[in-house]
Design a protein around this motif. Structure first.
Motif, PDB file in Angstrom:
ATOM      1  N   SER A   2       0.823  -1.203   0.000  1.00 52.77           N
ATOM      2  CA  SER A   2       0.000   0.000   0.000  1.00 52.77           C
ATOM      3  C   SER A   2       0.850   1.242   0.000  1.00 52.77           C
ATOM      4  O   SER A   2       0.534   2.236  -0.638  1.00 52.77           O
ATOM      5  N   ASP A   3       1.998   1.252   0.722  1.00 51.01           N
ATOM      6  CA  ASP A   3       2.889   2.423   0.730  1.00 51.01           C
ATOM      7  C   ASP A   3       3.452   2.674  -0.651  1.00 51.01           C
ATOM      8  O   ASP A   3       3.638   3.814  -1.076  1.00 51.01           O
ATOM      9  N   LYS A   4       3.765   1.604  -1.368  1.00 45.91           N
ATOM     10  CA  LYS A   4       4.346   1.751  -2.700  1.00 45.91           C
ATOM     11  C   LYS A   4       3.369   2.426  -3.643  1.00 45.91           C
ATOM     12  O   LYS A   4       3.734   3.282  -4.430  1.00 45.91           O
ATOM     13  N   TRP A   5       2.098   2.007  -3.549  1.00 44.98           N
ATOM     14  CA  TRP A   5       1.109   2.584  -4.479  1.00 44.98           C
ATOM     15  C   TRP A   5       0.639   3.953  -4.016  1.00 44.98           C
ATOM     16  O   TRP A   5       0.139   4.735  -4.801  1.00 44.98           O
ATOM     17  N   ASN A   6       0.824   4.280  -2.772  1.00 49.93           N
ATOM     18  CA  ASN A   6       0.425   5.603  -2.291  1.00 49.93           C
ATOM     19  C   ASN A   6       1.459   6.673  -2.588  1.00 49.93           C
ATOM     20  O   ASN A   6       1.149   7.855  -2.542  1.00 49.93           O
ATOM     21  N   ALA A   7       2.697   6.316  -2.910  1.00 51.93           N
ATOM     22  CA  ALA A   7       3.754   7.319  -3.152  1.00 51.93           C
ATOM     23  C   ALA A   7       3.444   8.219  -4.324  1.00 51.93           C
ATOM     24  O   ALA A   7       3.522   9.440  -4.225  1.00 51.93           O
ATOM     25  N   PRO A   8       3.060   7.676  -5.466  1.00 46.18           N
ATOM     26  CA  PRO A   8       2.716   8.551  -6.591  1.00 46.18           C
ATOM     27  C   PRO A   8       1.562   9.463  -6.257  1.00 46.18           C
ATOM     28  O   PRO A   8       1.523  10.600  -6.671  1.00 46.18           O
ATOM     29  N   SER A   9       0.604   8.961  -5.500  1.00 43.98           N
ATOM     30  CA  SER A   9      -0.536   9.783  -5.115  1.00 43.98           C
ATOM     31  C   SER A   9      -0.072  10.959  -4.293  1.00 43.98           C
ATOM     32  O   SER A   9      -0.548  12.074  -4.459  1.00 43.98           O
ATOM     33  N   GLN A  10       0.879  10.746  -3.399  1.00 44.56           N
ATOM     34  CA  GLN A  10       1.420  11.852  -2.608  1.00 44.56           C
ATOM     35  C   GLN A  10       2.166  12.834  -3.484  1.00 44.56           C
ATOM     36  O   GLN A  10       2.107  14.033  -3.285  1.00 44.56           O
ATOM     37  N   ASP A  11       2.881  12.307  -4.520  1.00 44.86           N
ATOM     38  CA  ASP A  11       3.586  13.204  -5.443  1.00 44.86           C
ATOM     39  C   ASP A  11       2.603  14.104  -6.159  1.00 44.86           C
ATOM     40  O   ASP A  11       2.831  15.291  -6.339  1.00 44.86           O
ATOM     41  N   ARG A  12       1.473  13.502  -6.560  1.00 46.77           N
ATOM     42  CA  ARG A  12       0.492  14.300  -7.290  1.00 46.77           C
ATOM     43  C   ARG A  12      -0.158  15.302  -6.360  1.00 46.77           C
ATOM     44  O   ARG A  12      -0.640  16.333  -6.800  1.00 46.77           O
ATOM     45  N   ASP A  13      -0.163  15.033  -5.073  1.00 49.03           N
ATOM     46  CA  ASP A  13      -0.811  15.950  -4.141  1.00 49.03           C
ATOM     47  C   ASP A  13       0.078  17.097  -3.713  1.00 49.03           C
ATOM     48  O   ASP A  13      -0.350  17.931  -2.929  1.00 49.03           O
ATOM     49  N   GLY A  14       1.328  17.177  -4.191  1.00 51.40           N
ATOM     50  CA  GLY A  14       2.168  18.317  -3.807  1.00 51.40           C
ATOM     51  C   GLY A  14       3.541  17.970  -3.366  1.00 51.40           C
ATOM     52  O   GLY A  14       4.116  18.670  -2.553  1.00 51.40           O
ATOM     53  N   SER A  15       4.124  16.878  -3.823  1.00 47.23           N
ATOM     54  CA  SER A  15       5.486  16.508  -3.472  1.00 47.23           C
ATOM     55  C   SER A  15       6.471  17.428  -4.168  1.00 47.23           C
ATOM     56  O   SER A  15       6.138  18.098  -5.145  1.00 47.23           O
ATOM     57  N   PRO A  16       7.708  17.477  -3.680  1.00 47.07           N
ATOM     58  CA  PRO A  16       8.747  18.305  -4.315  1.00 47.07           C
ATOM     59  C   PRO A  16       8.960  17.934  -5.773  1.00 47.07           C
ATOM     60  O   PRO A  16       9.211  18.802  -6.605  1.00 47.07           O
ATOM     61  N   GLU A  17       8.870  16.660  -6.127  1.00 42.63           N
ATOM     62  CA  GLU A  17       9.072  16.263  -7.524  1.00 42.63           C
ATOM     63  C   GLU A  17       7.979  16.849  -8.435  1.00 42.63           C
ATOM     64  O   GLU A  17       8.237  17.286  -9.556  1.00 42.63           O
ATOM     65  N   LYS A  20       8.605  20.574  -9.016  1.00 40.17           N
ATOM     66  CA  LYS A  20       9.660  20.785 -10.008  1.00 40.17           C
ATOM     67  C   LYS A  20       9.134  20.571 -11.425  1.00 40.17           C
ATOM     68  O   LYS A  20       9.481  21.300 -12.360  1.00 40.17           O
ATOM     69  N   SER A  21       8.282  19.564 -11.595  1.00 39.40           N
ATOM     70  CA  SER A  21       7.713  19.290 -12.919  1.00 39.40           C
ATOM     71  C   SER A  21       6.877  20.458 -13.412  1.00 39.40           C
ATOM     72  O   SER A  21       6.945  20.871 -14.577  1.00 39.40           O
ATOM     73  N   TRP A  22       6.078  21.007 -12.492  1.00 44.63           N
ATOM     74  CA  TRP A  22       5.239  22.147 -12.891  1.00 44.63           C
ATOM     75  C   TRP A  22       6.079  23.370 -13.204  1.00 44.63           C
ATOM     76  O   TRP A  22       5.770  24.133 -14.149  1.00 44.63           O
ATOM     77  N   LYS A  27       8.207  27.045 -17.201  1.00 47.48           N
ATOM     78  CA  LYS A  27       9.319  27.683 -17.898  1.00 47.48           C
ATOM     79  C   LYS A  27       9.280  27.393 -19.393  1.00 47.48           C
ATOM     80  O   LYS A  27       9.565  28.256 -20.220  1.00 47.48           O
ATOM     81  N   THR A  28       8.925  26.152 -19.726  1.00 45.55           N
ATOM     82  CA  THR A  28       8.855  25.784 -21.147  1.00 45.55           C
ATOM     83  C   THR A  28       7.792  26.593 -21.876  1.00 45.55           C
ATOM     84  O   THR A  28       8.005  27.093 -22.985  1.00 45.55           O
ATOM     85  N   LEU A  29       6.613  26.736 -21.212  1.00 49.82           N
ATOM     86  CA  LEU A  29       5.538  27.505 -21.827  1.00 49.82           C
ATOM     87  C   LEU A  29       5.906  28.977 -21.967  1.00 49.82           C
ATOM     88  O   LEU A  29       5.641  29.611 -22.996  1.00 49.82           O
ATOM     89  N   LEU A  30       6.507  29.544 -20.926  1.00 41.82           N
ATOM     90  CA  LEU A  30       6.921  30.951 -20.989  1.00 41.82           C
ATOM     91  C   LEU A  30       7.962  31.177 -22.068  1.00 41.82           C
ATOM     92  O   LEU A  30       7.939  32.190 -22.780  1.00 41.82           O
ATOM     93  N   ALA A  31       8.858  30.216 -22.187  1.00 43.20           N
ATOM     94  CA  ALA A  31       9.873  30.338 -23.230  1.00 43.20           C
ATOM     95  C   ALA A  31       9.235  30.325 -24.617  1.00 43.20           C
ATOM     96  O   ALA A  31       9.630  31.075 -25.527  1.00 43.20           O
ATOM     97  N   GLY A  32       8.214  29.478 -24.793  1.00 45.66           N
ATOM     98  CA  GLY A  32       7.513  29.425 -26.082  1.00 45.66           C
ATOM     99  C   GLY A  32       6.798  30.730 -26.384  1.00 45.66           C
ATOM    100  O   GLY A  32       6.827  31.226 -27.511  1.00 45.66           O
TER     101      GLY A  32
END
Length: 329
Positions: A2-17, A20-22, A27-32
């Motif tokens: 359950s911890d393994k499958w909950n990690a991505p959910s936590q990332d989507r909820d506001g993790s540092p990773e 960084k993606s957003w 930056k990519t959109l602004l550059a365009g």
């Protein structure tokens, strides 16, 4: 598990990773967007640069299309071209021809003037202005002779002008004459009846809608208009007789003023033309000054466009409706 499958959910909820993606996506959109803005700015700049280049080129080359500057050095024959329709705002307008004539006569080195004509005629008013000015200049400076040289065509208003010259020359195959007046139009009454269109005209004058092409012709108005044309024709004939004098063979050939047209060879026998010859022949053999200087006023494309733009809408509508004034052609 359950911890393994909950990690991505936590990332989507506001993790540092996820943050960084957003940021990377932002930056990519602004550059365009910035790249698009730069492209638009450069596009505008190059368009402006192209416009400035074309405008500068036009200004530099416009003098080549403007009035011809003539040199007064050495004896010469002055040449003035009369080509195309004789009408206001055209190249063969009275203003242009008269201006050229005055410049030629004012030059102390002018030995004679040639009017090289290739025209079907045009406005009786414009032709009359030129006719009168030629006779005035001839009377003012009788030493300078004026010679009309007809190339392909010298008809109606063009011949009106030619008759003011001291002598008229033509090629044996030139077309000369057409001493008459015309005013053409159209009648749309039948077409309107078929389409079921009703014409409504409100005037404060019995003949204000004179010769309306959308109404049936009236006998009294048609007769009146015919008298106007006949008067203009008489004026035309009187001017030609004044200019040509006893050289005309109108008594032997009453059809001379009927509107018919003849070849240059025939015109010599009728007295419409004095002799056969070209411009170079007249300059060399008659005037005695083989060097020819062109005094013809050449309007720039910009001037011609301005004049066309300035033509009244009412005039264009009158032409579209099928009504035109008397014309020597």
């Amino acid at each position: 598990m359950s911890d393994k499958w909950n990690a991505p959910s936590q990332d989507r909820d506001g993790s540092p990773e996820d943050a960084k993606s957003w940021k990377l996506l932002e930056k990519t959109l602004l550059a365009g967007v910035q790249e698009q803005r730069r492209s638009r700015r450069w596009g505008i700049f190059f368009k402006f640069l192209t416009f400035a280049y074309l405008f500068t080129a036009l200004m530099l080359f416009m003098p080549l299309f403007g009035d011809k500057k003539v040199s007064g050095s050495g004896s010469h024959t002055a040449l003035i071209e009369i080509q195309g329709m004789i009408a206001d705002k055209e190249s063969a307008s009275a203003d242009n021809i008269v201006g050229s004539l005055r410049a030629a006569f004012e030059d102390a080195n002018t030995r004679g003037v040639i009017l090289r004509i290739n025209s079907p005629g045009g406005s009786p008013v414009q032709s009359g202005y030129v006719y009168d000015e030629i006779r005035r200049l001839r009377a003012e400076k009788p030493a300078i002779k004026v010679y009309a040289v007809i190339s392909d065509l010298g008809a109606s208003g063009a011949y009106y002008i030619a008759s003011a010259a001291d002598q008229i020359y033509a090629d044996k195959a030139s077309l000369v004459g057409s001493i008459g007046v015309t005013a053409a139009g159209f009648g749309f009454v039948g077409a309107m009846e078929k389409l079921g269109v009703e014409r409504r005209t409100y005037t404060s004058g019995e003949h204000k809608a004179f010769l309306d092409p959308f109404q049936p012709p009236k006998a009294d108005e048609a007769q009146f208009w015919q008298e106007v044309l006949a008067t203009t024709h008489r004026q035309f004939i009187a001017s030609v007789k004044q200019g040509r004098g006893d050289r005309l063979k109108d008594k032997e050939h009453p059809e001379l003023f009927s509107g018919l047209i003849w070849t240059g060879e025939q015109a010599v026998g009728l007295g419409l033309v004095d002799a056969l010859g070209s411009s170079s022949y007249v300059a060399r053999e008659v005037i005695g000054a083989k060097d020819i200087v062109d005094y013809t006023i050449q309007e720039s494309p910009f001037d011609r466009f301005s004049k066309k733009l300035g033509t009244s809408i009412a005039e264009r509508l009158a032409m579209w409706a099928g009504f035109t004034g008397p014309s020597l052609r």
